[in-house]
Scaffold this motif. Structure first.
Motif, PDB file in Angstrom:
ATOM      1  N   GLN A 100      -4.410   1.392  14.537  1.00 60.18           N
ATOM      2  CA  GLN A 100      -3.081   2.454  15.031  1.00 60.18           C
ATOM      3  C   GLN A 100      -3.391   2.586  16.512  1.00 60.18           C
ATOM      4  O   GLN A 100      -2.271   2.368  17.397  1.00 60.18           O
ATOM      5  CB  GLN A 100      -2.807   3.354  14.270  1.00 60.18           C
ATOM      6  CG  GLN A 100      -1.629   4.107  14.358  1.00 60.18           C
ATOM      7  CD  GLN A 100      -1.466   4.874  13.194  1.00 60.18           C
ATOM      8  OE1 GLN A 100      -2.150   6.008  12.907  1.00 60.18           O
ATOM      9  NE2 GLN A 100      -0.103   5.044  12.426  1.00 60.18           N
ATOM     10  N   LYS A 150       6.379  -2.746  12.446  1.00 60.76           N
ATOM     11  CA  LYS A 150       6.269  -2.582  11.155  1.00 60.76           C
ATOM     12  C   LYS A 150       4.707  -2.381  10.652  1.00 60.76           C
ATOM     13  O   LYS A 150       4.514  -1.656   9.432  1.00 60.76           O
ATOM     14  CB  LYS A 150       6.659  -4.260  10.669  1.00 60.76           C
ATOM     15  CG  LYS A 150       8.186  -4.451  10.560  1.00 60.76           C
ATOM     16  CD  LYS A 150       8.319  -5.901  10.084  1.00 60.76           C
ATOM     17  CE  LYS A 150       9.864  -5.942  10.272  1.00 60.76           C
ATOM     18  NZ  LYS A 150      10.109  -7.478  10.094  1.00 60.76           N
ATOM     19  N   LYS A 156       3.954   1.233  10.899  1.00 58.02           N
ATOM     20  CA  LYS A 156       4.515   1.871   9.787  1.00 58.02           C
ATOM     21  C   LYS A 156       3.695   1.794   8.431  1.00 58.02           C
ATOM     22  O   LYS A 156       3.387   2.762   7.740  1.00 58.02           O
ATOM     23  CB  LYS A 156       5.957   1.544   9.472  1.00 58.02           C
ATOM     24  CG  LYS A 156       6.819   2.387   8.454  1.00 58.02           C
ATOM     25  CD  LYS A 156       8.290   2.062   8.394  1.00 58.02           C
ATOM     26  CE  LYS A 156       8.943   3.311   7.787  1.00 58.02           C
ATOM     27  NZ  LYS A 156      10.344   3.028   8.174  1.00 58.02           N
ATOM     28  N   GLU A 157       3.459   0.374   8.215  1.00 57.44           N
ATOM     29  CA  GLU A 157       2.278   0.095   7.061  1.00 57.44           C
ATOM     30  C   GLU A 157       0.874   1.091   7.255  1.00 57.44           C
ATOM     31  O   GLU A 157       0.578   1.532   6.141  1.00 57.44           O
ATOM     32  CB  GLU A 157       1.739  -1.567   7.384  1.00 57.44           C
ATOM     33  CG  GLU A 157       3.108  -2.330   6.886  1.00 57.44           C
ATOM     34  CD  GLU A 157       2.586  -3.766   6.943  1.00 57.44           C
ATOM     35  OE1 GLU A 157       1.692  -4.074   7.370  1.00 57.44           O
ATOM     36  OE2 GLU A 157       3.711  -4.701   6.944  1.00 57.44           O
ATOM     37  N   ASN A 205       0.593   3.832   8.915  1.00 53.69           N
ATOM     38  CA  ASN A 205       0.704   5.260   8.523  1.00 53.69           C
ATOM     39  C   ASN A 205       0.925   5.469   6.850  1.00 53.69           C
ATOM     40  O   ASN A 205       0.534   6.389   6.597  1.00 53.69           O
ATOM     41  CB  ASN A 205       1.995   5.842   9.258  1.00 53.69           C
ATOM     42  CG  ASN A 205       2.332   7.169   9.061  1.00 53.69           C
ATOM     43  OD1 ASN A 205       1.346   7.953   9.544  1.00 53.69           O
ATOM     44  ND2 ASN A 205       3.411   7.528   8.620  1.00 53.69           N
ATOM     45  N   ASN A 206       1.789   4.511   6.161  1.00 52.17           N
ATOM     46  CA  ASN A 206       1.799   4.802   4.931  1.00 52.17           C
ATOM     47  C   ASN A 206       0.362   4.645   4.208  1.00 52.17           C
ATOM     48  O   ASN A 206       0.220   5.586   2.979  1.00 52.17           O
ATOM     49  CB  ASN A 206       2.842   3.715   4.323  1.00 52.17           C
ATOM     50  CG  ASN A 206       4.390   3.959   4.710  1.00 52.17           C
ATOM     51  OD1 ASN A 206       4.583   4.957   5.173  1.00 52.17           O
ATOM     52  ND2 ASN A 206       5.049   2.790   4.706  1.00 52.17           N
ATOM     53  N   GLU A 207      -0.391   3.748   4.536  1.00 50.96           N
ATOM     54  CA  GLU A 207      -1.735   3.528   3.903  1.00 50.96           C
ATOM     55  C   GLU A 207      -2.381   4.804   4.145  1.00 50.96           C
ATOM     56  O   GLU A 207      -3.266   5.551   3.190  1.00 50.96           O
ATOM     57  CB  GLU A 207      -2.478   2.570   4.612  1.00 50.96           C
ATOM     58  CG  GLU A 207      -2.153   1.122   3.956  1.00 50.96           C
ATOM     59  CD  GLU A 207      -2.785  -0.127   4.878  1.00 50.96           C
ATOM     60  OE1 GLU A 207      -4.031  -0.136   4.264  1.00 50.96           O
ATOM     61  OE2 GLU A 207      -2.137  -0.972   5.156  1.00 50.96           O
ATOM     62  N   VAL A 229      -1.456   7.994   4.824  1.00 48.81           N
ATOM     63  CA  VAL A 229      -0.854   9.056   4.052  1.00 48.81           C
ATOM     64  C   VAL A 229      -1.159   8.778   2.492  1.00 48.81           C
ATOM     65  O   VAL A 229      -1.800   9.866   2.107  1.00 48.81           O
ATOM     66  CB  VAL A 229       0.533   9.186   4.348  1.00 48.81           C
ATOM     67  CG1 VAL A 229       1.282  10.027   3.436  1.00 48.81           C
ATOM     68  CG2 VAL A 229       0.961   9.565   5.659  1.00 48.81           C
ATOM     69  N   ALA A 230      -1.279   7.462   2.193  1.00 51.86           N
ATOM     70  CA  ALA A 230      -1.501   7.649   0.524  1.00 51.86           C
ATOM     71  C   ALA A 230      -2.810   7.943   0.442  1.00 51.86           C
ATOM     72  O   ALA A 230      -3.350   8.820  -0.395  1.00 51.86           O
ATOM     73  CB  ALA A 230      -1.300   6.152   0.337  1.00 51.86           C
ATOM     74  N   SER A 284      -3.495  11.636   0.827  1.00 51.68           N
ATOM     75  CA  SER A 284      -3.033  12.437  -0.098  1.00 51.68           C
ATOM     76  C   SER A 284      -3.745  12.552  -1.365  1.00 51.68           C
ATOM     77  O   SER A 284      -3.931  13.707  -2.056  1.00 51.68           O
ATOM     78  CB  SER A 284      -1.555  11.698  -0.486  1.00 51.68           C
ATOM     79  OG  SER A 284      -0.533  12.006   0.526  1.00 51.68           O
ATOM     80  N   GLU A 319       2.479  17.754   4.531  1.00 54.56           N
ATOM     81  CA  GLU A 319       2.554  16.925   5.691  1.00 54.56           C
ATOM     82  C   GLU A 319       1.765  17.679   6.886  1.00 54.56           C
ATOM     83  O   GLU A 319       0.848  16.588   7.397  1.00 54.56           O
ATOM     84  CB  GLU A 319       3.924  16.553   6.169  1.00 54.56           C
ATOM     85  CG  GLU A 319       4.581  15.761   5.004  1.00 54.56           C
ATOM     86  CD  GLU A 319       5.451  16.711   3.990  1.00 54.56           C
ATOM     87  OE1 GLU A 319       5.073  17.913   3.953  1.00 54.56           O
ATOM     88  OE2 GLU A 319       5.662  15.992   3.042  1.00 54.56           O
TER      89      GLU A 319
END
Length: 172
Positions: free
Chosen positions: A47, A74, A77-78, A80-82, A84-85, A88, A135
């Motif tokens: 990132q 793109k 964003k992928e 960041n989603n990974e 966060v998952a 979390s 968050e």
């Protein structure tokens, strides 16, 4: 009489220091090993590299730049989603163990953060200005991982460079 020639060589220790400091940060901040946190480190490193590419590219106003469907955006964003998952899942597991009062729960920074946050919720109710949102906890974890590992690794490398430049320290 045997004369020893002075010689030198270049040795790249940065990857080893990254692994060492990554393991230290993972254990002290999150109670896990580097192997468990390696995915997080690799994603955050990618990132940062992508962010550097964006900064070095053609100037586009900030407000519109992140909304353009470019390949880099793109991927950011992928990533960041990974992140966060993964975080979390890690936070939810730790939150459950903190609520259950599992022994050794205060051994790391994440447990202390969650315990403090839960205490604030109990004392002040569910007021948004008196507690951290989920968050915010995730963002703090990202900061702990990245800043902690990066700065520690760099200071160790710089220390090694200074010690190698000034060999007189060995005589002391």
């Amino acid at each position: 009489m045997l004369l020893l020639e002075k010689s030198s060589c270049d040795l790249d220790v940065q990857p080893y220091l990254d692994n060492l400091t990554g393991d230290v940060i993972s254990r002290t901040a999150f109670g896990s090993s580097y192997e468990e946190g390696r995915t997080l480190f690799e994603l955050q490193k990618e990132q940062v590299e992508l962010a550097c590419q964006i900064v070095q590219s053609v100037y586009i106003p900030e407000w519109s730049c992140k909304f353009l469907p470019t390949k880099i955006n793109k991927r950011m964003k992928e990533i960041n989603n990974e992140l966060v998952a993964i975080m979390s899942e890690m936070i939810n597991k730790r939150e459950r163990s903190v609520k259950l009062g599992v022994a050794g729960q205060d051994d790391d920074l994440l447990s202390l953060l969650l315990t403090s946050n839960m205490r604030d919720i109990q004392e002040h109710g569910n007021k948004k200005d008196m507690r951290m949102s989920f968050e915010e906890v995730i963002e703090d974890c990202k900061a702990f991982y990245f800043a902690g590992q990066e700065s520690t690794s760099n200071i160790l490398l710089w220390t090694m460079v200074l010690l190698s430049i000034h060999p007189k320290w060995k005589a002391v």
